[in-house]
Design an enzyme around this catalytic site. Structure first.
Site, short mmCIF file in Angstrom:
data_model
loop_
_atom_site.label_atom_id
_atom_site.label_comp_id
_atom_site.label_asym_id
_atom_site.label_seq_id
_atom_site.Cartn_x
_atom_site.Cartn_y
_atom_site.Cartn_z
N HIS A 81 71.24 -3.82 26.33
CA HIS A 81 72.09 -4.77 25.61
C HIS A 81 73.21 -4.01 24.89
CE1 HIS A 81 69.57 -8.69 25.29
NE2 HIS A 81 69.46 -8.15 26.49
N TYR A 86 71.78 -14.06 16.43
CA TYR A 86 71.29 -14.15 15.05
C TYR A 86 72.09 -15.28 14.39
CZ TYR A 86 69.16 -9.49 15.54
OH TYR A 86 68.39 -8.40 15.94
N PRO A 124 61.85 -8.02 9.86
CA PRO A 124 62.26 -7.73 11.24
C PRO A 124 63.72 -8.07 11.56
CG PRO A 124 60.70 -9.54 11.17
CD PRO A 124 60.78 -9.00 9.80
N LYS A 165 64.07 -2.96 12.94
CA LYS A 165 63.87 -1.56 12.56
C LYS A 165 62.41 -1.11 12.55
CE LYS A 165 67.92 -0.65 12.41
NZ LYS A 165 68.17 -0.14 13.75
N TYR A 167 72.54 -0.84 13.32
CA TYR A 167 71.70 -1.60 14.26
C TYR A 167 71.21 -0.71 15.40
CZ TYR A 167 70.03 -5.65 16.93
OH TYR A 167 69.23 -6.55 17.61
P1 FAS Z 1 50.65 -1.17 13.72
O1 FAS Z 1 50.28 -2.11 12.62
O2 FAS Z 1 51.31 -1.68 14.94
O3 FAS Z 1 49.33 -0.40 14.23
C1 FAS Z 1 48.35 0.04 13.30
C2 FAS Z 1 47.02 0.07 14.03
O4 FAS Z 1 46.02 0.60 13.13
C3 FAS Z 1 46.55 -1.31 14.45
O5 FAS Z 1 46.24 -1.32 15.83
C4 FAS Z 1 45.33 -1.58 13.58
O6 FAS Z 1 44.33 -2.31 14.27
C5 FAS Z 1 44.85 -0.16 13.28
N1 FAS Z 1 44.08 -0.05 12.03
C6 FAS Z 1 44.30 -0.69 10.86
N2 FAS Z 1 43.40 -0.31 9.95
C7 FAS Z 1 42.57 0.59 10.55
C8 FAS Z 1 41.43 1.32 10.14
N3 FAS Z 1 40.95 1.22 8.90
N4 FAS Z 1 40.82 2.14 11.04
C9 FAS Z 1 41.32 2.26 12.30
N5 FAS Z 1 42.40 1.58 12.76
C10 FAS Z 1 42.99 0.76 11.89
N6 FAS Z 1 59.26 -4.83 14.17
C11 FAS Z 1 60.43 -4.99 14.82
O7 FAS Z 1 61.18 -4.02 14.98
N7 FAS Z 1 60.79 -6.25 15.30
C12 FAS Z 1 59.96 -7.34 15.15
O8 FAS Z 1 60.29 -8.44 15.59
C13 FAS Z 1 58.72 -7.21 14.50
N8 FAS Z 1 57.87 -8.28 14.34
C14 FAS Z 1 56.67 -8.09 13.67
C15 FAS Z 1 55.75 -9.17 13.49
C16 FAS Z 1 54.55 -8.97 12.80
C17 FAS Z 1 53.57 -10.12 12.61
C18 FAS Z 1 54.23 -7.71 12.27
C19 FAS Z 1 52.94 -7.48 11.48
C20 FAS Z 1 55.14 -6.64 12.45
C21 FAS Z 1 56.35 -6.83 13.15
N9 FAS Z 1 57.25 -5.77 13.36
C22 FAS Z 1 58.42 -5.92 14.01
C23 FAS Z 1 56.95 -4.47 12.89
C24 FAS Z 1 56.01 -3.84 13.88
O9 FAS Z 1 56.62 -3.83 15.15
C25 FAS Z 1 55.66 -2.49 13.34
O10 FAS Z 1 56.81 -1.81 12.86
C26 FAS Z 1 54.94 -1.62 14.34
O11 FAS Z 1 53.83 -2.33 14.80
C27 FAS Z 1 54.59 -0.31 13.66
O12 FAS Z 1 53.65 0.32 14.42
P2 FAS Z 1 52.44 1.10 13.72
O13 FAS Z 1 52.96 1.88 12.58
O14 FAS Z 1 51.71 1.77 14.84
O15 FAS Z 1 51.52 -0.03 13.04
C1 PHB Z 2 62.17 -9.77 18.93
O1 PHB Z 2 62.59 -9.86 20.10
O2 PHB Z 2 60.99 -10.00 18.62
C2 PHB Z 2 63.14 -9.37 17.84
C3 PHB Z 2 64.39 -8.90 18.20
C4 PHB Z 2 65.28 -8.52 17.20
C5 PHB Z 2 64.91 -8.64 15.88
C6 PHB Z 2 63.64 -9.10 15.52
C7 PHB Z 2 62.75 -9.48 16.51
O3 PHB Z 2 65.80 -8.29 14.89
#
Ligand code: FAS
Ligand code: PHB
Length: 396
Positions: A77, A205, A297, A301, A389
């Site tokens: 993109h 957006y 989100p 980032k 971005y």
């Molecule tokens: P994660 O949370 O992905 O992974 C952590 C892992 O540790 C999990 O698998 C968990 O099960 C495990 N864990 C937890 N406690 C533990 C313990 N005590 N023992 C062992 N394992 C344990 N980012 C974007 O850029 N765009 C988005 O649209 C976006 N949407 C999101 C929506 C939601 C609902 C959430 C919660 C986050 C979103 N994010 C988004 C952010 C997300 O993408 C995170 O930045 C990303 O998952 C970060 O990865 P990790 O740091 O690996 O954490």
């Molecule tokens: C998504 O595709 O989930 C998405 C993309 C851009 C954003 C947030 C979420 O800023």
């Protein structure tokens, strides 16, 4: 039943993208690591999260040897749309920065990393419960956990806390040491995944008096849509028809007219917060990804920041094991936080610009629209948006 004692060089808590990426980079450098994950692999893959990768993240995934499918299936993109006041305006990332972003879901990144780890026969303990960190202030930390009723003690040199916002790692740092900074937003994102062609070939957006909306995608046949919602909303009150009507009402007329709807295959509400903890290292424990910081989100980032942390942590640990130098790991927290706070600022700014706040009223809406109008008509302003971005340049 006696405790089983094993040993590794780096114990990684958390098998999400941060933990898996660190494990892969360490493996390619000949450093042993064990990943302890609380959930099952299927559960980790079932979480629908990020969708946009910065070029720096793509480069790191290539270095990790897991970029093949990303390059084959990811969507390049070179811009995105900002919709407000009934109009849509394109932010030309390529022209403004010389770079593009890649749309490739976090689920696929995680799957690629899991497959690489499995092919290499590397140890990941899924369904590891009662994970506890001991001796992180010593040079021989131990991670205790239970699997299938059997107690384990994993001796290691270092612990990587990649266990997300609700993990055990950050909580293992003494309260007297840890400093936390948080801002909770008075709204959430109601997200829908559906197997329909995206409304546009790039992301939209939208700022609207009814609230924020985002049109994203996972492929040319799978769309990802979000609308800002109140924190007390219930999924059962949002049948697909109501969701798409609300989304349509917040888009510019062209997008609203071309939106193709279909049955949702996933629907969820995510709360939004900004959070940073300092320091990101305490003794033998290093925090990375959501374990250390959370961003709304809006600026796409979260996943990219996690990758940037892992880039520095892997480099520092490799330097330590290869050359005996601790310069990289000693400077890890400072260097990570330099980037983290800039991304937190950008994500906060974009969230504040695009969302409807309870107390913003007509004045607040007009000021947002004025800033958006300035943004799309000023090369300097849109350049600043674009360079944040696509991801700020790395220090080195
Ligand atoms: P994660 O949370 O992905 O992974 C952590 C892992 O540790 C999990 O698998 C968990 O099960 C495990 N864990 C937890 N406690 C533990 C313990 N005590 N023992 C062992 N394992 C344990 N980012 C974007 O850029 N765009 C988005 O649209 C976006 N949407 C999101 C929506 C939601 C609902 C959430 C919660 C986050 C979103 N994010 C988004 C952010 C997300 O993408 C995170 O930045 C990303 O998952 C970060 O990865 P990790 O740091 O690996 O954490
Ligand atoms: C998504 O595709 O989930 C998405 C993309 C851009 C954003 C947030 C979420 O800023």
């Amino acid at each position: 039943m006696s405790e089983l004692i094993t040993r590794t060089q780096v114990a990684i808590i958390g098998g999400g993208p941060a933990g898996l990426l660190l494990g892969q980079l360490l493996h390619r450098a000949g450093i042993d690591a064990v990943i302890l994950e609380r959930q099952s692999a299927d559960h980790v893959l079932s979480r629908i999260r990020a969708g946009v990768l910065e070029p720096g993240t793509v480069e790191l995934l290539d270095q990790a040897g897991v970029g093949a499918r990303l390059h084959a299936e990811g969507l390049s993109h070179s811009g995105f749309e900002l919709a407000f006041d009934g109009m849509s305006h394109r932010i030309d990332l390529q022209a403004l920065t010389g770079q593009h972003v890649t749309v490739y879901g976090q689920t696929e990144v995680t799957r690629d990393l899991m497959d690489a780890r499995s092919r290499a026969g590397l140890p990941t303990v899924y369904l590891a419960s009662d994970v506890r960190l001991e001796g992180i202030e010593s040079d021989s930390p131990i991670v205790r956990y239970v699997r299938d009723g059997q107690s384990h003690a994993l001796r290691c040199d270092y612990v990587a806390g990649c266990d997300g916002f609700h993990g055990v790692s950050r909580a293992s740092i003494p309260a007297s040491v840890l400093r936390s900074f948080e801002r909770v937003y008075p709204f959430g994102w109601l997200g829908v995944l559906c197997d329909t062609p995206p409304v546009s070939h790039e992301l939209i957006y939208a700022n609207h008096p009814r609230g924020f909306a985002l049109c994203s995608m996972r492929s040319v046949t799978r769309s990802r849509y979000y609308v800002q919602c109140d924190l007390d909303e219930k999924l059962e009150d949002w049948p697909d028809e109501r969701f798409f009507d609300e989304l349509r009402s917040r888009l510019d007329p062209r997008a609203a007219a071309t939106l193709i709807t279909g049955p949702s295959i996933e629907k969820s509400i995510a709360p939004l917060r900004s959070f940073v903890c300092e320091p990101m290292r305490h003794g033998a424990l290093f925090l990375a990804g959501d374990a250390a910081h959370i961003v709304p989100p809006t600026g796409a980032k979260g996943l990219n920041l996690a990758a940037a942390d892992i880039r520095l942590l892997a480099r520092g640990l490799i330097e330590r094991y290869r050359h005996g130098s601790t310069t990289g790991i000693d400077d890890y927290s400072r260097r990570c936080l330099e980037r983290v706070w800039k991304a937190v600022r950008f994500s906060w700014w974009m969230t504040t610009l695009m969302h409807r706040f309870p107390d913003s009223g007509g004045f607040g809406q007009r000021v947002q629209e004025a800033e958006l109008s300035y943004l799309v008509s000023s090369a300097a302003a849109s350049g600043a948006l674009a360079e944040n971005y696509v991801g700020l340049p790395f220090e080195d």
